[in-house]
Scaffold this motif. Structure first.
Motif, PDB file in Angstrom:
ATOM      1  N   PRO A  11       0.786  -1.221   0.086  1.00  0.00           N
ATOM      2  CA  PRO A  11      -0.030   0.025  -0.107  1.00  0.00           C
ATOM      3  C   PRO A  11       1.018   1.431   0.018  1.00  0.00           C
ATOM      4  CG  PRO A  11      -1.095  -1.467   1.417  1.00  0.00           C
ATOM      5  CD  PRO A  11       0.355  -2.285   0.924  1.00  0.00           C
ATOM      6  N   PRO A  12       1.896   1.274   0.723  1.00  0.00           N
ATOM      7  CA  PRO A  12       2.645   2.513   0.833  1.00  0.00           C
ATOM      8  C   PRO A  12       3.414   2.885  -0.599  1.00  0.00           C
ATOM      9  CG  PRO A  12       3.198   1.638   2.641  1.00  0.00           C
ATOM     10  CD  PRO A  12       2.478   0.785   1.941  1.00  0.00           C
ATOM     11  N   GLY A  13       3.758   1.679  -1.034  1.00  0.00           N
ATOM     12  CA  GLY A  13       4.487   1.923  -2.393  1.00  0.00           C
ATOM     13  C   GLY A  13       3.469   2.202  -3.571  1.00  0.00           C
ATOM     14  N   LEU A  14       2.457   1.499  -3.707  1.00  0.00           N
ATOM     15  CA  LEU A  14       1.305   1.940  -4.728  1.00  0.00           C
ATOM     16  C   LEU A  14       0.744   3.447  -4.530  1.00  0.00           C
ATOM     17  CD1 LEU A  14      -1.037  -1.195  -4.494  1.00  0.00           C
ATOM     18  CD2 LEU A  14       0.599  -0.545  -6.103  1.00  0.00           C
ATOM     19  N   ALA A  15       0.822   3.898  -3.219  1.00  0.00           N
ATOM     20  CA  ALA A  15       0.431   5.256  -2.981  1.00  0.00           C
ATOM     21  C   ALA A  15       1.566   6.306  -3.696  1.00  0.00           C
ATOM     22  CB  ALA A  15       0.300   5.484  -1.296  1.00  0.00           C
ATOM     23  N   LEU A  16       2.788   5.817  -3.290  1.00  0.00           N
ATOM     24  CA  LEU A  16       3.952   6.680  -3.698  1.00  0.00           C
ATOM     25  C   LEU A  16       3.860   6.661  -5.323  1.00  0.00           C
ATOM     26  CD1 LEU A  16       6.383   8.443  -3.351  1.00  0.00           C
ATOM     27  CD2 LEU A  16       7.539   6.065  -2.975  1.00  0.00           C
ATOM     28  N   MET A  17       3.545   5.504  -6.099  1.00  0.00           N
ATOM     29  CA  MET A  17       3.752   5.330  -7.297  1.00  0.00           C
ATOM     30  C   MET A  17       2.348   6.386  -7.983  1.00  0.00           C
ATOM     31  SD  MET A  17       4.594   1.728  -8.588  1.00  0.00           S
ATOM     32  CE  MET A  17       3.316   0.699  -7.901  1.00  0.00           C
ATOM     33  N   GLY A  18       1.150   6.343  -7.354  1.00  0.00           N
ATOM     34  CA  GLY A  18       0.175   7.106  -7.682  1.00  0.00           C
ATOM     35  C   GLY A  18       0.534   8.691  -7.644  1.00  0.00           C
ATOM     36  N   PHE A  19       0.969   9.260  -6.627  1.00  0.00           N
ATOM     37  CA  PHE A  19       1.487  10.480  -6.295  1.00  0.00           C
ATOM     38  C   PHE A  19       2.450  10.906  -7.483  1.00  0.00           C
ATOM     39  CE2 PHE A  19       4.045  13.616  -4.147  1.00  0.00           C
ATOM     40  CZ  PHE A  19       3.153  14.732  -4.100  1.00  0.00           C
ATOM     41  N   GLY A  20       3.582   9.982  -7.496  1.00  0.00           N
ATOM     42  CA  GLY A  20       4.426  10.126  -8.570  1.00  0.00           C
ATOM     43  C   GLY A  20       3.978  10.421  -9.968  1.00  0.00           C
ATOM     44  N   GLY A  21       3.086   9.528 -10.296  1.00  0.00           N
ATOM     45  CA  GLY A  21       2.284   9.586 -11.444  1.00  0.00           C
ATOM     46  C   GLY A  21       1.621  10.921 -11.844  1.00  0.00           C
ATOM     47  N   LEU A  22       0.829  11.214 -10.671  1.00  0.00           N
ATOM     48  CA  LEU A  22       0.160  12.603 -10.837  1.00  0.00           C
ATOM     49  C   LEU A  22       1.349  13.642 -11.401  1.00  0.00           C
ATOM     50  CD1 LEU A  22      -2.481  12.208  -7.993  1.00  0.00           C
ATOM     51  CD2 LEU A  22      -2.912  12.176 -10.562  1.00  0.00           C
ATOM     52  N   LEU A  23       2.268  13.778 -10.400  1.00  0.00           N
ATOM     53  CA  LEU A  23       3.259  15.006 -10.555  1.00  0.00           C
ATOM     54  C   LEU A  23       3.821  14.915 -12.133  1.00  0.00           C
ATOM     55  CD1 LEU A  23       5.354  14.746  -7.199  1.00  0.00           C
ATOM     56  CD2 LEU A  23       3.586  16.396  -7.940  1.00  0.00           C
ATOM     57  N   LEU A  24       4.304  13.444 -12.427  1.00  0.00           N
ATOM     58  CA  LEU A  24       4.516  13.387 -13.975  1.00  0.00           C
ATOM     59  C   LEU A  24       3.650  13.920 -14.896  1.00  0.00           C
ATOM     60  CD1 LEU A  24       6.891  12.375 -15.728  1.00  0.00           C
ATOM     61  CD2 LEU A  24       5.820  10.195 -15.667  1.00  0.00           C
ATOM     62  N   PHE A  25       2.216  13.662 -14.658  1.00  0.00           N
ATOM     63  CA  PHE A  25       1.209  14.065 -15.463  1.00  0.00           C
ATOM     64  C   PHE A  25       1.329  15.666 -15.771  1.00  0.00           C
ATOM     65  CE2 PHE A  25      -3.083  15.349 -16.507  1.00  0.00           C
ATOM     66  CZ  PHE A  25      -3.294  14.698 -17.814  1.00  0.00           C
ATOM     67  N   GLY A  26       1.244  16.154 -14.405  1.00  0.00           N
ATOM     68  CA  GLY A  26       1.061  17.750 -14.360  1.00  0.00           C
ATOM     69  C   GLY A  26       2.320  18.451 -15.115  1.00  0.00           C
ATOM     70  N   ALA A  27       3.520  17.633 -14.576  1.00  0.00           N
ATOM     71  CA  ALA A  27       4.724  18.449 -15.564  1.00  0.00           C
ATOM     72  C   ALA A  27       4.664  18.208 -16.937  1.00  0.00           C
ATOM     73  CB  ALA A  27       5.926  17.820 -14.702  1.00  0.00           C
ATOM     74  N   ALA A  28       4.157  16.932 -17.502  1.00  0.00           N
ATOM     75  CA  ALA A  28       4.160  16.568 -18.841  1.00  0.00           C
ATOM     76  C   ALA A  28       3.008  17.797 -19.515  1.00  0.00           C
ATOM     77  CB  ALA A  28       3.765  15.403 -19.228  1.00  0.00           C
ATOM     78  N   TYR A  29       2.096  18.194 -18.576  1.00  0.00           N
ATOM     79  CA  TYR A  29       0.875  18.828 -19.387  1.00  0.00           C
ATOM     80  C   TYR A  29       1.244  20.270 -19.485  1.00  0.00           C
ATOM     81  CZ  TYR A  29      -3.593  21.283 -19.386  1.00  0.00           C
ATOM     82  OH  TYR A  29      -4.801  21.998 -19.582  1.00  0.00           O
ATOM     83  N   PHE A  30       2.198  20.788 -18.415  1.00  0.00           N
ATOM     84  CA  PHE A  30       2.485  22.243 -18.579  1.00  0.00           C
ATOM     85  C   PHE A  30       3.630  22.406 -19.539  1.00  0.00           C
ATOM     86  CE2 PHE A  30      -0.072  22.562 -14.764  1.00  0.00           C
ATOM     87  CZ  PHE A  30      -0.605  23.884 -14.782  1.00  0.00           C
TER      88      PHE A  30
END
Length: 392
Positions: A257-276
């Protein structure tokens, strides 16, 4: 002296230099109430004991003996070295007795008592305990308060079975000594069955066991003991290490669960950076405007509704309520939809088999799976421990 049964012996007196004469009468037959020693031949020859030699021997004569139960002082069991052989003899405890176990030895006087019979007896005992407890917990009454421990608690079912099997089939150590039940196994049982504990379960303390026996059975005495898992068997250390390695390989941190939560948060940051960084500014402005318009559509529709006073709102609510009540009455009075028809049907085996009724219950709606597989971590501790029998 010329008597054949009297001998002369000379004992030197070292300090005085003299000799002392002793009469040795050990060869004379000593009389008793019935004459000579009972059962002895007058000539001094012991009678033959050939007729007293056993004619039937135990099949387990050459195996290492062990205490059963552990710590009882009764050496009436043997250690089974081949785990596959033991698996063919037991069925109820097969999944949790995965070690060199102490089982009942073959007795010529009681040839039918063996590991298979004991395993079947444990299965019946387990069934009786579970059914009795479930009947008590399911008997809902306002007069008696019954705490829920077993009902809808699969972990309690498994903990009860494990403790029952591990106590009655103790593990054999490298020195063929029966190992008592682990202290942690007792604690795990009370924890899994939702018993409250403040600083540990008192039922597993040495004082409580000496007074009331294991699991408050009311039968204290020899064999009612617990032990700590403080040593490792040399013969099974390598096998236990293999289970630990498999457990470490199966427990990948990223899938936790901690690993999945970290991967989800990292995915959101990556998507936001790619969007901008990759989406043009004008397109981003248009996407933001379209998203705001989509969210605001329900609010704009609500604002277009003409204003209504409080009386009209109450009348509209009352109309909807009466309409629903009338529809319900109509459905209940329709043919075949009354309460007596819906809940008063006579279910028969024929109607259930041909599917003519609307509801067909499952064959075992309250079935509980108790034969849970032990994890690699549990197997490592169970096989490697040389201080007690059970899982920590």
């Amino acid at each position: 002296l010329d008597h054949s049964n009297v001998m002369l012996m000379l004992e030197p007196r070292w300090k005085t230099g003299h000799w002392r004469v002793l009469l040795c009468l050990g060869a004379l037959p000593l009389p008793s109430e019935s004459g000579l020693f009972d059962g002895e031949d007058p000539g001094g020859v012991a009678p033959s004991l050939v007729n007293l030699e056993p004619k039937h021997w135990s099949r387990h004569l050459g195996r290492a003996s062990c205490e059963l139960p552990a710590g009882s002082g009764r050496v009436n069991g043997v250690c089974v070295d081949d785990i596959r052989e033991l698996e063919n003899q037991i069925s109820f405890c097969r999944s949790v007795v995965q070690y060199r176990a102490c089982v009942p030895a073959h007795q010529p006087l009681w040839p039918d008592w063996n590991a298979t019979k004991k395993d079947r007896m444990l299965a019946r005992l387990y069934k009786e305990i579970v059914e009795k407890r479930l009947a008590k917990e399911m008997n809902v009454t306002p007069k008696v308060f019954v705490k829920i421990h077993l009902l809808s608690n699969a972990a309690c079912f498994s903990a009860l079975k494990n403790a029952l099997c591990w106590y009655n089939f103790p593990k054999c150590s490298d020195q063929n000594a029966s190992l008592p039940l682990c202290q942690e196994s007792c604690e795990n049982f009370y924890t899994a069955c939702n018993y409250k504990a403040a600083g540990g379960h008192k039922q597993c303390s040495a004082a409580a066991i000496a007074k009331n026996g294991l699991f408050s059975s009311g039968y204290p005495g020899n064999g009612q003991i617990l032990a700590e898992d403080n040593t490792t068997c040399e013969s099974t250390a390598s096998k236990a290490a293999e289970y630990e390695q498999e457990q470490a390989q199966s427990e990948t941190w990223l899938t936790s669960p901690p690993g999945l939560a970290l991967m989800g948060f990292g995915g959101l940051l990556l998507f936001g950076a790619a969007y901008f960084l990759l989406v043009p500014y004008g397109l981003r402005i248009y996407i933001s405007w379209a998203l705001r318009q989509t969210i605001a559509v329900p609010m704009s529709w609500f604002r277009k509704i003409p204003p209504l006073n409080g009386l009209r709102v109450l009348l509209f609510t009352a109309f909807v309520f009466l309409a629903l009540v009338g529809f319900g009455i109509y459905m209940r009075t329709s043919p075949g939809q009354s309460l007596s028809n819906r809940f008063g049907r006579n279910f028969t085996a024929e109607s259930i088999d041909d599917g003519s009724v609307g509801f067909k219950p499952q064959i075992a709606t309250a079935e509980v799976k108790v034969s849970t597989e032990l994890s690699n971590k549990q197997m490592s501790r169970l096989i490697g421990s040389c201080g007690c029998t059970g899982d920590r």
